[in-house]
Design a protein around this motif. Structure first.
Motif, short mmCIF file in Angstrom:
data_model
loop_
_atom_site.label_atom_id
_atom_site.label_comp_id
_atom_site.label_asym_id
_atom_site.label_seq_id
_atom_site.Cartn_x
_atom_site.Cartn_y
_atom_site.Cartn_z
N ARG A 136 0.82 -1.22 0.00
CA ARG A 136 0.00 0.00 0.00
C ARG A 136 0.85 1.27 0.00
O ARG A 136 0.53 2.24 -0.70
CB ARG A 136 -0.92 -0.03 1.23
CG ARG A 136 -1.68 1.25 1.51
CD ARG A 136 -2.75 1.04 2.56
NE ARG A 136 -2.26 0.27 3.69
CZ ARG A 136 -1.61 0.78 4.74
NH1 ARG A 136 -1.36 2.08 4.79
NH2 ARG A 136 -1.20 0.01 5.73
N LEU A 137 1.94 1.25 0.76
CA LEU A 137 2.72 2.48 0.96
C LEU A 137 3.94 2.60 0.05
O LEU A 137 4.32 3.71 -0.33
CB LEU A 137 3.18 2.56 2.41
CG LEU A 137 2.10 2.81 3.46
CD1 LEU A 137 2.61 2.54 4.86
CD2 LEU A 137 1.56 4.23 3.34
N VAL A 138 4.56 1.48 -0.28
CA VAL A 138 5.85 1.53 -0.98
C VAL A 138 5.78 0.94 -2.39
O VAL A 138 6.21 1.59 -3.35
CB VAL A 138 6.93 0.81 -0.15
CG1 VAL A 138 8.28 0.89 -0.86
CG2 VAL A 138 7.04 1.41 1.24
N THR A 139 5.27 -0.26 -2.49
CA THR A 139 5.27 -0.94 -3.79
C THR A 139 4.49 -0.16 -4.84
O THR A 139 4.90 -0.08 -6.01
CB THR A 139 4.69 -2.36 -3.67
OG1 THR A 139 5.39 -3.06 -2.64
CG2 THR A 139 4.85 -3.12 -4.97
N THR A 140 3.38 0.44 -4.44
CA THR A 140 2.58 1.22 -5.40
C THR A 140 3.36 2.42 -5.93
O THR A 140 3.23 2.78 -7.10
CB THR A 140 1.28 1.71 -4.73
OG1 THR A 140 1.60 2.38 -3.48
CG2 THR A 140 0.33 0.58 -4.44
#
Length: 373
Positions: A136-140
């Protein structure tokens, strides 16, 4: 017949006394059993995770699996993190406390259901939350950067997203600590989470480790958790960093104390770290602007390939002091300061006292501007 029954009863009583005696001397017993119908091998490997930071393991036992795929073993071992390896390819990580009976059922090594350990359930819940939070916070953000690169958009937008990636990763780490505080109590499963602890959550982490110590005063992992918190304290604001001595790209041993300015940024980075590489431009700008006023940078590369490190220095125009032992995260100073993710930085004053840590992008630029203007 009566004599036989009497002897049989006495034999059972004797065995019970022996087992009870063992349990009294060492009450850290647990059981691993189960049934897996289609294993390729007739054994399962049990290992202990001796050090979660270095991922060092110790082989404990090979559990014999009979022709029906059943296995059963009793162990008198300390509560900690263990792993079971099936068919030499599939590994399960288990958080095991005393008195637990861990059962593993399945049709093959790829289809396993574990029960009997609330600590292992908490560890799995943590891992599920961690992966969701990271996505949710990094991969996107990383995915957005990849898409923009294919479109050959303005590089400034990518730079902004790289900064967002770093900031979101900090939020991600904070979420993980909050999950531990709210959900894990004093579970053995807390130990593996310590690999992602940072000095921004020291108050919470001290509370977690204090409670853990009260519940498990004599465990080896209790000592490791306490040591981890003490290590993080060394890099908290107000503490002093000194005595670092690492060779530069020309094999000259460079002491941090010898190049310290009015303020010095200790920058941990690596050539394989995209946010680190992107931040090189900003660092170059800050260094060029304020080096005449006493600002310096001591760049510590956690590369393990010297050629890639040297190429990155040239490509990114990293004109300040750069050092490396080319040992990756096994670099002694990285271990000493508990560096587990990149980029990581510490800003120190002329006395070596930490005045800020893990500032990146415009936040770092604004902080340095405030110091000199």
């Amino acid at each position: 017949m009566k004599l036989y029954r009497k002897l049989h009863f006495l034999s059972i009583a004797f065995l019970f006394l022996i087992f009870n005696s063992c349990s009294t001397k060492n009450n850290n017993s647990f059981i691993i059993s189960g049934s897996i119908s289609n294993l390729e091998t007739d054994y399962i490997i049990l290992s202990q995770i001796e050090n979660i930071q270095t991922k060092k393991t110790i082989l404990i036992d090979t559990l014999k699996v009979n022709k029906r795929g059943k296995f059963n073993a009793v162990y008198f071992l300390e509560p900690t993190i263990y792993s079971l390896t099936f068919d030499n390819k599939k590994t399960l990580q288990l958080a095991i406390d005393k008195g637990q009976h861990i059962t593993i059922e399945g049709n093959s090594s790829e289809d396993l259901i574990v029960s009997g350990s609330s600590d292992t359930e908490l560890l799995n819940a943590y891992e599920t939350f961690r992966k969701a939070s990271l996505k949710r916070l990094v991969t996107t953000v990383r995915d957005s950067i990849k898409n923009l690169k294919t479109q050959q958009v303005n590089e400034q937008k990518i730079t902004e997203l790289r900064t967002l990636e770093v900031e979101n990763y900090k939020i991600h780490l904070n979420e993980l600590v909050q999950f531990v505080k709210e959900n894990m109590g004093t579970s053995i499963a807390i130990y593996p989470t310590s690999t992602r602890w940072n000095n921004e959550n020291l108050i919470v982490l001290e509370e977690i480790t204090t409670n853990f110590q009260e519940a498990h005063p004599n465990l080896e992992i209790t000592k490791k958790l306490l040591d981890r918190v003490q290590l993080l304290k060394k890099t908290s604001i107000g503490n002093t960093i000194t005595g670092i001595k690492i060779p530069d790209q020309f094999n000259n041993l460079i002491e941090l104390d010898s190049i310290k300015g009015t303020y010095t940024l200790i920058d941990f980075w690596a050539s394989w770290c995209p946010p680190c590489r992107t931040e090189s431009t900003l660092l170059n700008n800050i260094y060029t602007t304020y080096s005449s006023k006493g600002f310096n940078i001591y760049g510590i590369s956690l590369d393990s390939n010297k050629e890639r490190w040297l190429k990155a220095l040239k490509t990114d125009n990293r004109i300040w002091t750069n050092v490396s032992t080319v040992e990756g995260f096994n670099t002694a100073v990285a271990k000493e300061f508990g560096i587990t993710s990149l980029p990581t930085n510490f800003l120190i004053n002329a006395d070596g006292k930490i005045v800020a840590s893990n500032l990146h992008g415009e936040k770092l630029k604004a902080f340095v501007e405030q110091l000199y203007n």
